[in-house]
Design an enzyme around this catalytic site. Sequence first.
Site, PDB file in Angstrom:
ATOM      1  N   ASP A  23      32.100 -58.065  35.332  1.00  0.00           N
ATOM      2  CA  ASP A  23      32.179 -56.683  34.847  1.00  0.00           C
ATOM      3  C   ASP A  23      33.582 -56.101  34.996  1.00  0.00           C
ATOM      4  O   ASP A  23      34.326 -56.482  35.890  1.00  0.00           O
ATOM      5  CB  ASP A  23      31.175 -55.837  35.651  1.00  0.00           C
ATOM      6  CG  ASP A  23      30.904 -54.514  34.972  1.00  0.00           C
ATOM      7  OD1 ASP A  23      31.215 -54.360  33.780  1.00  0.00           O
ATOM      8  OD2 ASP A  23      30.381 -53.610  35.659  1.00  0.00           O
ATOM      9  N   GLY A  26      36.469 -54.117  30.035  1.00  0.00           N
ATOM     10  CA  GLY A  26      36.840 -52.988  29.188  1.00  0.00           C
ATOM     11  C   GLY A  26      37.768 -52.029  29.925  1.00  0.00           C
ATOM     12  O   GLY A  26      38.817 -51.621  29.405  1.00  0.00           O
ATOM     13  N   ARG A  27      37.400 -51.708  31.163  1.00  0.00           N
ATOM     14  CA  ARG A  27      38.219 -50.755  31.942  1.00  0.00           C
ATOM     15  C   ARG A  27      39.585 -51.351  32.284  1.00  0.00           C
ATOM     16  O   ARG A  27      40.597 -50.664  32.287  1.00  0.00           O
ATOM     17  CB  ARG A  27      37.467 -50.348  33.227  1.00  0.00           C
ATOM     18  CG  ARG A  27      36.440 -49.259  32.984  1.00  0.00           C
ATOM     19  CD  ARG A  27      35.502 -49.124  34.139  1.00  0.00           C
ATOM     20  NE  ARG A  27      34.568 -50.239  34.194  1.00  0.00           N
ATOM     21  CZ  ARG A  27      33.868 -50.588  35.268  1.00  0.00           C
ATOM     22  NH1 ARG A  27      34.010 -49.915  36.378  1.00  0.00           N
ATOM     23  NH2 ARG A  27      33.027 -51.597  35.214  1.00  0.00           N
ATOM     24  N   TRP A  28      39.606 -52.644  32.526  1.00  0.00           N
ATOM     25  CA  TRP A  28      40.884 -53.329  32.797  1.00  0.00           C
ATOM     26  C   TRP A  28      41.832 -53.133  31.607  1.00  0.00           C
ATOM     27  O   TRP A  28      43.003 -52.812  31.780  1.00  0.00           O
ATOM     28  CB  TRP A  28      40.608 -54.818  33.034  1.00  0.00           C
ATOM     29  CG  TRP A  28      41.817 -55.660  33.331  1.00  0.00           C
ATOM     30  CD1 TRP A  28      42.327 -55.945  34.563  1.00  0.00           C
ATOM     31  CD2 TRP A  28      42.663 -56.320  32.370  1.00  0.00           C
ATOM     32  NE1 TRP A  28      43.439 -56.758  34.435  1.00  0.00           N
ATOM     33  CE2 TRP A  28      43.672 -57.000  33.101  1.00  0.00           C
ATOM     34  CE3 TRP A  28      42.667 -56.414  30.976  1.00  0.00           C
ATOM     35  CZ2 TRP A  28      44.655 -57.758  32.482  1.00  0.00           C
ATOM     36  CZ3 TRP A  28      43.658 -57.163  30.365  1.00  0.00           C
ATOM     37  CH2 TRP A  28      44.630 -57.828  31.114  1.00  0.00           C
ATOM     38  N   ARG A  36      39.722 -53.053  24.093  1.00  0.00           N
ATOM     39  CA  ARG A  36      38.751 -53.619  25.035  1.00  0.00           C
ATOM     40  C   ARG A  36      38.670 -55.141  24.956  1.00  0.00           C
ATOM     41  O   ARG A  36      38.525 -55.831  25.957  1.00  0.00           O
ATOM     42  CB  ARG A  36      37.367 -53.017  24.782  1.00  0.00           C
ATOM     43  CG  ARG A  36      37.248 -51.549  25.158  1.00  0.00           C
ATOM     44  CD  ARG A  36      35.849 -51.028  24.805  1.00  0.00           C
ATOM     45  NE  ARG A  36      34.824 -51.832  25.441  1.00  0.00           N
ATOM     46  CZ  ARG A  36      34.414 -51.666  26.701  1.00  0.00           C
ATOM     47  NH1 ARG A  36      34.931 -50.710  27.436  1.00  0.00           N
ATOM     48  NH2 ARG A  36      33.479 -52.441  27.205  1.00  0.00           N
ATOM     49  N   HIS A  40      38.310 -58.715  27.524  1.00  0.00           N
ATOM     50  CA  HIS A  40      37.391 -59.865  27.492  1.00  0.00           C
ATOM     51  C   HIS A  40      38.176 -61.187  27.468  1.00  0.00           C
ATOM     52  O   HIS A  40      37.779 -62.154  28.102  1.00  0.00           O
ATOM     53  CB  HIS A  40      36.453 -59.769  26.288  1.00  0.00           C
ATOM     54  CG  HIS A  40      35.556 -58.556  26.333  1.00  0.00           C
ATOM     55  ND1 HIS A  40      34.831 -58.212  27.447  1.00  0.00           N
ATOM     56  CD2 HIS A  40      35.283 -57.596  25.408  1.00  0.00           C
ATOM     57  CE1 HIS A  40      34.151 -57.107  27.216  1.00  0.00           C
ATOM     58  NE2 HIS A  40      34.411 -56.702  25.983  1.00  0.00           N
ATOM     59  N   THR A  69      21.160 -58.627  26.557  1.00  0.00           N
ATOM     60  CA  THR A  69      20.370 -58.157  25.401  1.00  0.00           C
ATOM     61  C   THR A  69      20.718 -56.693  25.103  1.00  0.00           C
ATOM     62  O   THR A  69      20.525 -56.232  23.985  1.00  0.00           O
ATOM     63  CB  THR A  69      18.854 -58.301  25.684  1.00  0.00           C
ATOM     64  OG1 THR A  69      18.596 -57.893  27.022  1.00  0.00           O
ATOM     65  CG2 THR A  69      18.397 -59.729  25.512  1.00  0.00           C
ATOM     66  N   ASN A  71      23.828 -55.506  25.348  1.00  0.00           N
ATOM     67  CA  ASN A  71      25.200 -55.431  24.820  1.00  0.00           C
ATOM     68  C   ASN A  71      25.258 -55.267  23.300  1.00  0.00           C
ATOM     69  O   ASN A  71      26.294 -54.887  22.751  1.00  0.00           O
ATOM     70  CB  ASN A  71      26.031 -56.659  25.235  1.00  0.00           C
ATOM     71  CG  ASN A  71      26.443 -56.645  26.694  1.00  0.00           C
ATOM     72  OD1 ASN A  71      26.627 -57.685  27.318  1.00  0.00           O
ATOM     73  ND2 ASN A  71      26.588 -55.458  27.282  1.00  0.00           N
ATOM     74  N   TRP A  72      24.132 -55.512  22.606  1.00  0.00           N
ATOM     75  CA  TRP A  72      24.098 -55.303  21.143  1.00  0.00           C
ATOM     76  C   TRP A  72      24.333 -53.844  20.790  1.00  0.00           C
ATOM     77  O   TRP A  72      24.660 -53.519  19.654  1.00  0.00           O
ATOM     78  CB  TRP A  72      22.753 -55.755  20.556  1.00  0.00           C
ATOM     79  CG  TRP A  72      22.534 -57.230  20.661  1.00  0.00           C
ATOM     80  CD1 TRP A  72      21.690 -57.860  21.535  1.00  0.00           C
ATOM     81  CD2 TRP A  72      23.163 -58.271  19.898  1.00  0.00           C
ATOM     82  NE1 TRP A  72      21.765 -59.224  21.363  1.00  0.00           N
ATOM     83  CE2 TRP A  72      22.652 -59.509  20.362  1.00  0.00           C
ATOM     84  CE3 TRP A  72      24.111 -58.289  18.874  1.00  0.00           C
ATOM     85  CZ2 TRP A  72      23.050 -60.731  19.837  1.00  0.00           C
ATOM     86  CZ3 TRP A  72      24.506 -59.517  18.350  1.00  0.00           C
ATOM     87  CH2 TRP A  72      23.984 -60.713  18.829  1.00  0.00           C
TER      88      TRP A  72
HETATM   89  C1  FPP Z   1      31.483 -56.767  30.990  1.00  0.00           C
HETATM   90  O1  FPP Z   1      32.641 -55.957  30.973  1.00  0.00           O
HETATM   91  C2  FPP Z   1      31.756 -57.999  30.299  1.00  0.00           C
HETATM   92  C3  FPP Z   1      31.136 -58.427  29.157  1.00  0.00           C
HETATM   93  C4  FPP Z   1      30.076 -57.657  28.481  1.00  0.00           C
HETATM   94  C5  FPP Z   1      31.538 -59.672  28.512  1.00  0.00           C
HETATM   95  C6  FPP Z   1      31.882 -60.786  29.452  1.00  0.00           C
HETATM   96  C7  FPP Z   1      32.542 -61.800  28.660  1.00  0.00           C
HETATM   97  C8  FPP Z   1      33.579 -62.519  29.046  1.00  0.00           C
HETATM   98  C9  FPP Z   1      34.219 -62.508  30.376  1.00  0.00           C
HETATM   99  C10 FPP Z   1      34.151 -63.386  28.006  1.00  0.00           C
HETATM  100  C11 FPP Z   1      34.149 -64.780  28.357  1.00  0.00           C
HETATM  101  C12 FPP Z   1      32.835 -65.314  28.564  1.00  0.00           C
HETATM  102  C13 FPP Z   1      32.575 -66.573  28.298  1.00  0.00           C
HETATM  103  C14 FPP Z   1      31.332 -67.234  28.753  1.00  0.00           C
HETATM  104  C15 FPP Z   1      33.555 -67.345  27.555  1.00  0.00           C
HETATM  105  P1  FPP Z   1      32.569 -54.546  30.283  1.00  0.00           P
HETATM  106  O2  FPP Z   1      33.018 -54.676  28.880  1.00  0.00           O
HETATM  107  O3  FPP Z   1      31.194 -53.986  30.444  1.00  0.00           O
HETATM  108  O4  FPP Z   1      33.613 -53.752  31.106  1.00  0.00           O
HETATM  109  P2  FPP Z   1      33.581 -52.172  31.379  1.00  0.00           P
HETATM  110  O5  FPP Z   1      32.404 -51.919  32.273  1.00  0.00           O
HETATM  111  O6  FPP Z   1      34.889 -51.953  32.069  1.00  0.00           O
HETATM  112  O7  FPP Z   1      33.494 -51.496  30.046  1.00  0.00           O
END
Ligand code: FPP
Length: 245
Positions: A23, A26-28, A36, A40, A69, A71-72
């Site tokens: 997790d 996005g914030r990173w 965003r 990833h 599920t 994340n869609w």
């Molecule tokens: C959560 O961060 C992360 C995800 C929904 C995607 C995770 C995917 C990867 C690390 C890509 C690589 C994966 C593989 C298996 C190749 P967030 O977007 O919810 O972050 P935030 O909470 O800061 O918005």
Amino acid sequence: MEIKGLEAIDRNKLPTHIAIIMDGNGRWAQKRGLPRIAGHWAGAETLRSIVEFCAELNIKVLTVFAFSTENWKRPQDEVKSILNLLIYYLKKEVDILNKNNIKLMMTGDWQELPPRIREEIKKSIELTSNNTGMILNVALNYGSRREILRACKSISYMVANGKLNPEDIDEKLFKKHLFTADLPDPDLLIRPSGELRLSNFLLWQIAYSELWFCDAYWPDFKKEDLIRAILDYQRRERRFGGLTK
Ligand code: FPP
């Protein structure tokens, strides 16, 4: 390069199965004024280094939450980018997985993904299927409640068809109907990024897992953080509802 804390790890008390909610991507990215998806991509780099490190440590199973599920609900562009990244990663990573004897496995309703993606996943699973080392289990299009309902349905069909006596439904049988049927339950669940939630991840399987949280966003998560998590895990006493011996 020397990794801080590594020598303090007790090799005889390693967690067999580590699960990670990756997790904070996005914030990173937002913190750096980047889109965003850049987060990833950076998260995928972290994953590569943590996968190799876990294999070196002789961890048996590493499960990572890649796409839920839920994340869609994100903007279509982001969903598409995450799935494309996944395919890019799998294609590129197969050689490294093979070099490290790592077997790839998927957990979740990934069969519902678009055919192009499904085919790439199948290919990668197949190409690593003879590996005998660590299992890298990627939770993709995964939701734990959905998994539990799916198990309930398949057990109900067995009962309805007279193949199972309801009295014989126990934890062992239930587990067999989960995506993770053949895996031991996670010993340690890690969630970076400062969030203290489980977010519908492996709810049945983590009943007795040790939970570990840290503030670093996933792209900033380092081998040293994993070591800290393992050391904390090794200091904890797991009683599984019993008493100290
Ligand atoms: C959560 O961060 C992360 C995800 C929904 C995607 C995770 C995917 C990867 C690390 C890509 C690589 C994966 C593989 C298996 C190749 P967030 O977007 O919810 O972050 P935030 O909470 O800061 O918005």
